[in-house]
Design an enzyme around this catalytic site. Structure first.
Site, short mmCIF file in Angstrom:
data_model
loop_
_atom_site.label_atom_id
_atom_site.label_comp_id
_atom_site.label_asym_id
_atom_site.label_seq_id
_atom_site.Cartn_x
_atom_site.Cartn_y
_atom_site.Cartn_z
N LYS A 24 -4.01 -7.37 62.31
CA LYS A 24 -3.40 -5.88 62.61
C LYS A 24 -4.23 -5.01 61.42
O LYS A 24 -4.72 -3.93 61.74
CB LYS A 24 -1.97 -5.72 62.33
N GLY A 96 2.76 2.73 59.47
CA GLY A 96 2.48 3.07 58.16
C GLY A 96 0.97 2.97 57.86
O GLY A 96 0.55 3.90 57.07
N SER A 169 -0.07 -1.47 46.46
CA SER A 169 -0.02 -1.26 48.03
C SER A 169 -1.29 -1.10 48.27
O SER A 169 -2.12 -0.55 47.82
CB SER A 169 0.83 0.08 47.76
N ASP A 317 4.77 -9.08 54.13
CA ASP A 317 5.10 -8.93 55.42
C ASP A 317 5.97 -10.16 56.06
O ASP A 317 6.56 -10.32 57.09
CB ASP A 317 4.29 -8.53 56.28
N ARG A 348 14.11 -3.98 54.95
CA ARG A 348 13.89 -5.10 55.60
C ARG A 348 14.91 -6.16 54.61
O ARG A 348 15.31 -7.22 55.37
CB ARG A 348 12.63 -5.78 55.46
O1 SPQ Z 1 1.50 -0.44 59.18
P1 SPQ Z 1 3.05 -0.71 58.50
O2 SPQ Z 1 3.91 -0.21 59.48
O3 SPQ Z 1 3.28 -0.45 57.20
O4 SPQ Z 1 3.11 -2.36 58.76
C1 SPQ Z 1 3.29 -3.45 57.74
C2 SPQ Z 1 3.87 -4.47 58.57
O5 SPQ Z 1 4.88 -5.35 58.50
O6 SPQ Z 1 2.98 -4.99 59.55
C3 SPQ Z 1 4.58 -3.00 56.67
F1 SPQ Z 1 5.53 -2.66 57.47
O7 SPQ Z 1 2.35 -3.89 57.01
C4 SPQ Z 1 1.79 -3.33 55.93
C5 SPQ Z 1 1.86 -3.97 54.62
O8 SPQ Z 1 3.08 -4.18 54.36
C6 SPQ Z 1 0.16 -3.33 56.28
C7 SPQ Z 1 -0.53 -2.75 55.02
C8 SPQ Z 1 -2.18 -2.48 55.37
O9 SPQ Z 1 -2.70 -3.01 56.49
O10 SPQ Z 1 -2.76 -2.28 54.53
C9 SPQ Z 1 -0.33 -3.17 53.73
C10 SPQ Z 1 1.34 -3.61 53.56
O11 SPQ Z 1 1.90 -2.39 53.01
P2 SPQ Z 1 1.75 -1.95 51.57
O12 SPQ Z 1 2.59 -0.62 51.67
O13 SPQ Z 1 2.17 -2.88 50.90
O14 SPQ Z 1 0.37 -1.10 51.37
#
Ligand code: SPQ
Length: 435
Positions: A24, A96, A169, A317, A348
Site C-alpha cells: 500500500k 492517512g 513517522s 501496522d 488500535r
Molecule cells: O494511510 P494510513 O491510513 O495512515 O494507514 C496505516 C495502515 O495501517 O495501513 C496506518 F493507519 O499505515 C501507515 C503507517 O502506520 C502508512 C504509512 C506510510 O505509507 O507512510 C506510514 C505509517 O504511518 P506513520 O504515521 O507512522 O507515518
C-alpha cells in the site's frame, strides 16, 4: 444496516503459498511520484485497494492522466508545474497516507485545493504535518488551527528547513521531503527512529538526489523528476496476517511469494523468530529499488517477548495481529513505545484490547501499548472492525484459533488494503466460511 460476516473453522490447518497484493505505501508513492514527474510512469503490481484508488482519483482531478487495468497502471503527467486547479474537493477517504503526503506535495505546487476525508480521517491529527510545512512557508488553512481535515492548501513558494521530528513517522517525513523537493535550498529531516524509507528509495528511482545518513535525510530543492517504471512488491503488512496464522497453528506452513523485505518494514519477521516461529527467507531480489523475496513461515512453540524501542516503526501496522499471536504464546508479551497506535484509523490499543477480551484473552491496555498473558483458549464472539481494515483482519484470523464462530461487524473495510483477503483465507485454510 451494518453488514456482518461469520467466519468459522473446525481444527484448521494453514498450508500453501500466497502472493499477497501490492504494498500500500509503495503503491501510493508510485502514483504520487509518477504525477510529480514529467512523462510516463508504468507501474506493475499496484494495490487496487480503496486507499490507493483515492490517490489515483485525486491526481486525475489535478489534470494527470492515469489508466488502470487491474494491477497495471500507466501515469502520463505534464509534471507538477503544469497541474490544473481542481474543480472539486480532493477526497482522501480513509487514507492517512494520501492526506498527509498530499499536504506536502500540494504546498509547493501551482494549485489551490481543499483536502477532505471520511469521519475517521477527519479525526486524525494533521498538525504533525502542517506545523513543519507552515514553517517552510506553506499556506494551509482550516478549522481548529488546521489540525484536522478539511484543509485548504494554496500552493506557494517554499523554503527548505532543518526539522527534528517529534514522532517517528514516515508520513511526516515524506510530506516534508516532498515539500523540500519543490522548495528553495536544502531540507533536512531528523527522525527519532528510522521509519519506512519508501519515499527516499523511490525519489532516487525517479532521478532525485538525496542523502540518507542514519536517522537523517537531506534533499535539495528544485530537482525535476522524470517518469520511470516501478514494480510494487507484495505488502508485508498484509502477509503478516497469514504469517501469524501459520505461526499459531500446529502443523502449518505457508510460503509468501514476492513479498516486500525492506528492512524498515520487516519487524514482524524478527518478532515471529524471537517468539519461536520458524521463518526462512528462501530467495531475495531487487536490492536496487525495493528488496523482495520468498518467505516460508512454519509453526513452532511460541513464547512471550517484549517489543519496544526502535523496532516499533518497522512493525507499527502489525501490532494488532501480533497481539493476537501473543494470546497463543506462553508467558507475557509486553508492547511498549507504541502510543502512535492510538491515532490510527481507530484507537488500535483500545480496539484490540476490547475485542480480544471479548474472546477470553488476557490483554491489558497501557498508555503506549499492551500487556498480554498467554496462552489462552479463545472462544467465538461478535467482534467489531471499527471500520479499521487491520482490526477486521485480526478478527478473521482469530477465528482460526477460537472454538466457535466469529461474527465480524462491518468487514467491508478490509478492502482498504486487502481486497481479496477472504479468498486467500479460504485458499490456504482447509475449512469452510459461512456468509
Ligand atoms: O494511510 P494510513 O491510513 O495512515 O494507514 C496505516 C495502515 O495501517 O495501513 C496506518 F493507519 O499505515 C501507515 C503507517 O502506520 C502508512 C504509512 C506510510 O505509507 O507512510 C506510514 C505509517 O504511518 P506513520 O504515521 O507512522 O507515518
Amino acid at each position: 444496516m451494518v453488514e456482518t460476516k461469520t467466519v468459522e473453522y473446525d481444527k484448521p490447518l494453514v498450508k500453501g503459498s500466497i502472493k499477497v497484493p501490492g504494498d500500500k505505501s509503495i503503491s501510493h508513492r508510485a502514483i504520487m511520484l509518477g504525477s510529480i514527474a514529467k512523462g510516463r510512469t508504468a507501474i506493475k503490481g499496484f494495490l487496487d485497494g480503496e486507499d490507493c484508488l483515492r490517490t489515483i482519483e485525486i491526481f486525475k482531478r489535478l489534470g494527470v492522466s492515469i489508466e488502470r487495468k487491474g494491477t497495471d497502471v500507466v501515469v502520463d503527467s505534464p509534471g507538477i508545474g503544469k497541474w490544473t486547479t481542481p474543480k472539486e474537493e480532493l477526497y482522501a477517504g480513509n487514507s492517512g497516507t494520501t492526506a498527509r503526503l498530499m499536504l506536502g506535495i500540494l504546498s509547493g505546487s501551482p494549485v489551490t485545493s481543499t483536502m477532505t476525508g471520511d469521519d475517521s480521517l477527519s479525526k486524525r491529527p494533521m498538525k504533525r504535518v502542517t506545523t513543519p510545512l507552515q514553517s517552510m512557508g506553506a499556506s494551509i488553512a482550516g478549522a481548529e488551527s488546521g489540525d484536522f481535515l478539511p484543509l485548504t492548501i494554496e500552493g506557494t513558494e517554499l523554503e527548505g528547513i532543518d526539522y527534528n521530528m517529534p514522532v517517528a513517522s514516515a508520513q511526516v517525513k515524506s510530506a516534508i521531503l516532498f515539500a523540500g523537493l519543490n522548495a528553495e535550498g536544502e531540507t533536512v529531516v531528523r527522525e527519532t527512529a528510522v521509519s519506512r524509507d519508501h519515499t527516499e528509495r523511490m525519489l532516487k528511482q525517479f532521478g532525485a538526489e538525496l542523502v540518507q545518513d542514519g536517522k537523517t535525510v537531506s534533499i535539495k530543492g528544485g530537482q525535476a523528476l522524470t517518469g520511470t517504471d516501478v514494480t510494487v512488491p507484495g505488502d508485508i503488512s498484509s502477509a503478516a496476517f497469514f504469517m501469524v496464522a501459520a505461526a499459531m497453528i500446529e502443523g502449518s506452513e505457508v510460503d509468501f511469494l514476492d513479498v516486500g523485505l525492506n528492512p524498515t518494514r520487516t519487524g514482524i519477521i524478527e518478532v515471529l523468530r524471537q517468539m519461536g516461529a520458524k521463518v526462512d527467507i528462501l530467495e531475495q531480489n531487487g536490492e536496487m529499488g525495493e528488496p523482495y523475496g520468498v518467505v516460508k513461515v512454519s509453526h513452532d512453540r511460541l513464547e512471550g517477548i517484549e517489543i519496544s524501542g526502535d523496532i516499533i516503526p518497522t512493525l507499527i501496522d502489525e501490532l494488532p495481529i501480533i497481539a493476537l499471536l501473543a494470546t497463543q504464546a506462553t508467558g507475557t508479551t509486553v508492547i511498549k513505545d507504541a502510543g502512535e497506535l492510538r491515532v490510527k484509523e481507530t484507537d488500535r490499543i483500545a480496539a484490540v484490547t476490547d475485542e480480544l477480551t471479548k474472546l477470553g484473552a488476557n490483554v491489558k491496555a497501557t498508555d503506549d501499548g499492551m500487556i498480554i498473558e498467554g496462552p489462552t483458549a479463545l472462544s467465538g464472539g461478535e467482534l467489531k472492525s471499527y471500520g479499521d481494515h487491520r482490526i477486521g483482519m485480526m478478527a478473521a484470523i482469530a477465528s482460526l484459533v477460537s472454538d466457535g464462530p466469529i461474527h465480524i461487524e462491518d468487514p467491508s473495510c478490509i478492502a482498504i488494503s486487502y481486497p481479496n483477503f477472504f479468498d486467500h483465507l479460504s485458499q490456504i485454510v482447509s475449512a469452510r466460511i459461512e456468509e
